[in-house]
Scaffold this active site. Structure first.
Site, mmCIF file in Angstrom:
data_model
loop_
_atom_site.group_PDB
_atom_site.id
_atom_site.type_symbol
_atom_site.label_atom_id
_atom_site.label_comp_id
_atom_site.label_asym_id
_atom_site.label_seq_id
_atom_site.Cartn_x
_atom_site.Cartn_y
_atom_site.Cartn_z
ATOM 1 C CG PHE A 145 -1.866 1.244 1.129
ATOM 2 C CD1 PHE A 145 -3.024 1.181 0.380
ATOM 3 C CD2 PHE A 145 -1.541 2.438 1.755
ATOM 4 C CE1 PHE A 145 -3.860 2.293 0.255
ATOM 5 C CE2 PHE A 145 -2.370 3.548 1.646
ATOM 6 C CZ PHE A 145 -3.527 3.475 0.904
ATOM 7 C CG ASP A 230 5.926 3.773 1.507
ATOM 8 O OD1 ASP A 230 5.906 4.516 2.511
ATOM 9 O OD2 ASP A 230 4.940 3.594 0.774
ATOM 10 C CE LYS A 259 0.014 6.956 6.370
ATOM 11 N NZ LYS A 259 -1.222 7.635 5.935
#
Length: 404
Positions: A145, A230, A259
């Site tokens: 994801f 990531d 984030k």
């Protein structure tokens, strides 16, 4: 009978009525928050065990981050990258130092960081590695994801994220996560990068087999391929280290961050790499109006300084042991398996008991907020400011839900 004085039901109805249904949120309407606790429009408090998918690693309204935002709001919020502002250099320098890299390219969202990483890797492949024009490919993993742009969903194996959004972007090879032999076999002369999450968050906090990440690093070095990590969810303290790659001594060629970098206040993302990689970009080839804006830099610089102390990494490591010990005690008592590192856990619930959604709804009724994924799996990612007592409380509420 529903209490007519409650504001939640009407607020939920309005949200359903006036928004596109691209999410299926729990029926709770948050009005305020502090630390690890949320309060809804009716005054009920909840322990946050999701932390905005790790965007709130430092808790809600961390005083240092709020102060940095307030101070910057009174001065300057946006210039665009057409000019340099006085917060920019400090942010880029301090984040580069935290990552051990030469350069930083600031963006806004995690998906933008991934798109930037893809573009940089391809350009590096053409200009440095010598891949023929238009032939670059990137190896990625099943269960990934990385976001929801059209390019990113082109290599997703989640049909909810991918179906009906074609035609899909070519240039990606998907291999099983954790299978080093398959990854090595997929690399050819035109491969420019391997793009991986060191821990797959959306898939259910899946930790790869021991030795996998060092093996990927070795193969990438041998084959002259960039290793792009990531760390948008896994990084910045979540797993008990600054980056999840550190647990196995791996240093990628490129970090993708987001984030928690914005402290739960503003969206901030970034790509960090050395000059021989990020240096392939020239003016006009990539950019963002809001990327690296003054408000974002002021907050994110304070985030980097919090991480530089090591306090939050230590908290995650120490409290993570307590969390995982509590969760492991529930295996065989409603839980089938527990995975994760630090204050990050994926829990597989016995599907004969309930779905993950049902578990989240029952936890919500008991004042704990979490998020399900893939049927009967739950994810827990509380803010790193959570206390030992609050962890015990969350585990106790989960035990009560599992016991029926």
């Amino acid at each position: 009978m529903v209490d007519d004085r409650l504001r939640t039901p009407g607020a939920v109805r309005d949200a359903e009525r006036f928004t596109a249904h691209n999410y299926h949120p729990l029926p709770v309407v948050i009005a305020s928050a502090e630390g690890a606790w949320l309060t809804d429009v009716d005054g009920r408090r909840y322990l946050d065990c999701l932390a905005g998918y790790s965007a709130l690693n430092f808790g809600h309204r961390h005083p240092g981050l709020i102060a940095a935002a307030h101070a910057q709001l009174d001065r300057l919020t946006l210039t665009s990258r057409a000019f340099i502002h006085d917060q920019f250099a400090d942010f880029c320098r301090e984040l580069a130092e935290l990552c051990g890299k030469d350069l930083v390219l600031p963006m806004n969202t995690g998906a933008e960081a991934v798109e930037t990483g893809i573009k940089v890797a391809r350009k590096w492949g053409y200009q440095v590695k010598g891949v023929p024009a238009g032939q670059a490919n990137i190896v990625v993993a099943e269960g990934n994801f990385h976001g929801r742009t059209t390019t990113i969903v082109s290599f997703s194996t989640d049909e909810d994220a991918r179906a009906d959004f074609g035609p899909y972007t070519p240039g990606f090879t998907v291999v099983p996560y954790g299978d080093l032999d398959a990854l090595a076999a997929a690399i050819d002369d035109n491969t420019v990068a391997v793009l991986l999450e060191p821990i797959q968050g959306e898939q259910g906090v899946v930790v790869p087999p021991e030795g996998y990440l060092p093996g990927v690093r070795r193969v990438c070095t041998e084959r002259n391929v960039l290793l792009v990590a990531d760390e948008i969810q896994s990084g910045l303290g979540r797993t008990g280290a600054t980056f999840a790659c550190e647990h196995e001594g791996v240093v990628p060629d490129m970090y993708l961050l987001g984030k928690a970098l914005g402290g739960g206040i503003v969206p901030v993302s970034a790509v960090a790499a050395n000059a021989d990689v990020l240096g392939v970009l020239k003016p006009g080839q990539h950019g963002s109006t809001f990327g690296g804006n003054p408000l974002a830099c002021a907050v994110a610089t304070e985030v980097v300084r919090l991480l530089a102390t090591g306090e939050f990494q230590r908290r995650s490591a120490e409290l993570g042991e307590r969390l995982h010990a509590g969760l492991q005690s529930l295996v065989g008592k409603g839980l089938v398996a527990v995975r994760g590192r630090g204050l990050w856990a994926g829990l597989d619930i016995d599907p004969t008991l309930m779905t993950g959604r049902q578990a989240c709804e029952r936890l919500m009724e008991r004042g704990v907020l979490a998020k399900d994924t893939h049927g009967s799996t739950l994810r827990l990612a509380p803010p790193l400011v959570i206390t030992a007592e609050e962890i015990d409380h969350a585990v106790a509420q989960l035990a009560a839900v599992l016991a029926g």
